[in-house]
Design a protein around this motif. Structure first.
Motif, PDB file in Angstrom:
ATOM      1  N   THR A  61      35.646  43.284  38.941  1.00 43.08           N
ATOM      2  CA  THR A  61      35.775  44.723  39.165  1.00 43.08           C
ATOM      3  C   THR A  61      34.448  45.332  39.606  1.00 43.08           C
TER       4      THR A  61
ATOM      5  N   ASP B 219      44.828  44.957  38.687  1.00 41.82           N
ATOM      6  CA  ASP B 219      44.675  44.641  37.268  1.00 41.82           C
ATOM      7  C   ASP B 219      45.327  45.753  36.450  1.00 41.82           C
TER       8      ASP B 219
ATOM      9  N   ASP C 231      41.233  43.771  43.747  1.00 34.21           N
ATOM     10  CA  ASP C 231      40.669  43.451  42.430  1.00 34.21           C
ATOM     11  C   ASP C 231      41.773  42.809  41.587  1.00 34.21           C
TER      12      ASP C 231
HETATM   13 MG    MG Z   1      38.270  43.618  36.051  1.00 32.32          MG
END
Ligand code: MG
Ligand code: ADP
Length: 287
Positions: A39, A62, A153
């Motif tokens: 991230t 995520d 991500d």
């Molecule tokens: Mg992450």
């Protein structure tokens, strides 16, 4: 180089010429381990790419939504999220919101994503939901959504979400923490990439490894760096979070999130990473 142009303008101009409208380079930040810097790399690389003129979309896959929160997207402003996109209830363009960083947009995630695998069951296109959503976005690209880079991500596992990211991507960028089991995790990840390449996405490449949290005072760290370099050849980058970052306390993330101040991004490690990433993508594209 034309007079008055900086090297960054020059790189960007070349890159624009190679990136036709509606054809962003799509990179997945993947590693099945948590806390390795996926991230942080997505946020900071995305910011650095945008700072040098790229038009960037971060796709938060995520369920924890740290990239969304880290870029200041309040949970109340996620009425349309990547969950709605993958479940088939909204086009990707509806989930995209601008961030405070010019040229950087994000499709935010919510906790609902954690149930996606069960909800999609054995739907035949379940691995291609993200790929198809990005293709649809590109087909109808407006000047505002004409991205040159999409950064995905991934969650910390090799589940259906990560498989969707790999099936949608041109290349994988692996943030790797320099610790004892790093290489073991890496070879497991590379096996998955190989599986995806032979089944779902023959165009998938390994963009490279981003070594995060390297502490050169530590022998183990140095040894891991040496092993990874031997294993991966030249596709290894090193990012140490530099000192000149603004640490902003993002709402509800619970811990400080690093968000680059554009005023200082010009001199830091992620800007260097961004120019190297553009260079390597140019090589991969012409292969
Ligand atoms: Mg992450
Ligand atoms: P992931 O998304 O893989 O779970 P995060 O990006 O949330 O990992 O990072 C976990 C922690 O590591 C964070 O506290 C972050 O500040 C730190 N971190 C990430 N990248 C770096 C780096 N390049 N150098 C130093 N610390 C880092």
């Amino acid at each position: 180089m034309a007079p008055g142009m900086t090297i960054i303008d020059h790189i960007h101009q070349e890159d624009k010429a190679e990136n036709p409208v509606g054809h962003p380079r799509i990179l997945a930040l993947a590693n099945q381990k948590g806390g390795v810097g996926k991230t942080t790399t997505a946020i900071n690389l995305g910011t650095a790419l945008a700072a040098i003129g790229e038009r960037v979309l971060i796709v938060d896959l995520d369920p924890q939504g740290n990239a969304s929160t880290g870029l200041g997207i309040d949970r109340r402003n996620r009425s349309c999220s990547t969950y709605d996109v993958l479940i088939g209830e909204a086009p990707l363009r509806d989930a995209v919101v601008p961030t405070a960083v010019p040229r950087l947009h994000i499709a935010a995630s919510t906790m609902d994503l954690s149930g996606l695998e069960l909800e999609l069951g054995s739907a035949r296109d379940r691995a291609f939901r993200l790929r198809d959503a990005i293709t649809a976005l590109n087909t109808n690209a407006t000047p505002d959504t004409d991205y040159t880079y999409v950064l995905i991500d991934c969650p910390p596992s090799l589940n259906l979400l990560t498989v969707n990211a790999m099936a949608a991507s041109d290349a994988i960028l692996v943030p790797l923490q320099c610790e004892f089991f790093a290489l073991e995790g890496l070879s497991q990840l590379l096996q998955t990439v190989e599986q995806v390449r032979t089944t779902l996405n023959p165009n998938l490449s390994i963009h490279g490894i981003v070594l995060t949290m390297v502490d050169s005072r530590n022998n183990l760290s140095n040894q891991v760096v040496a092993d990874v370099r031997q294993f991966m050849g030249s596709k290894v980058y090193n990012t140490m979070i530099p000192r000149n970052v603004r640490i902003s306390e993002a709402p509800s993330y619970g811990k400080p999130v690093l968000v680059y101040d554009l005023k200082c991004v010009g001199s830091d490690a992620y800007l260097k990473l961004a120019t190297e990433v553009i260079q390597r993508e140019r090589e991969l594209r012409t292969h």
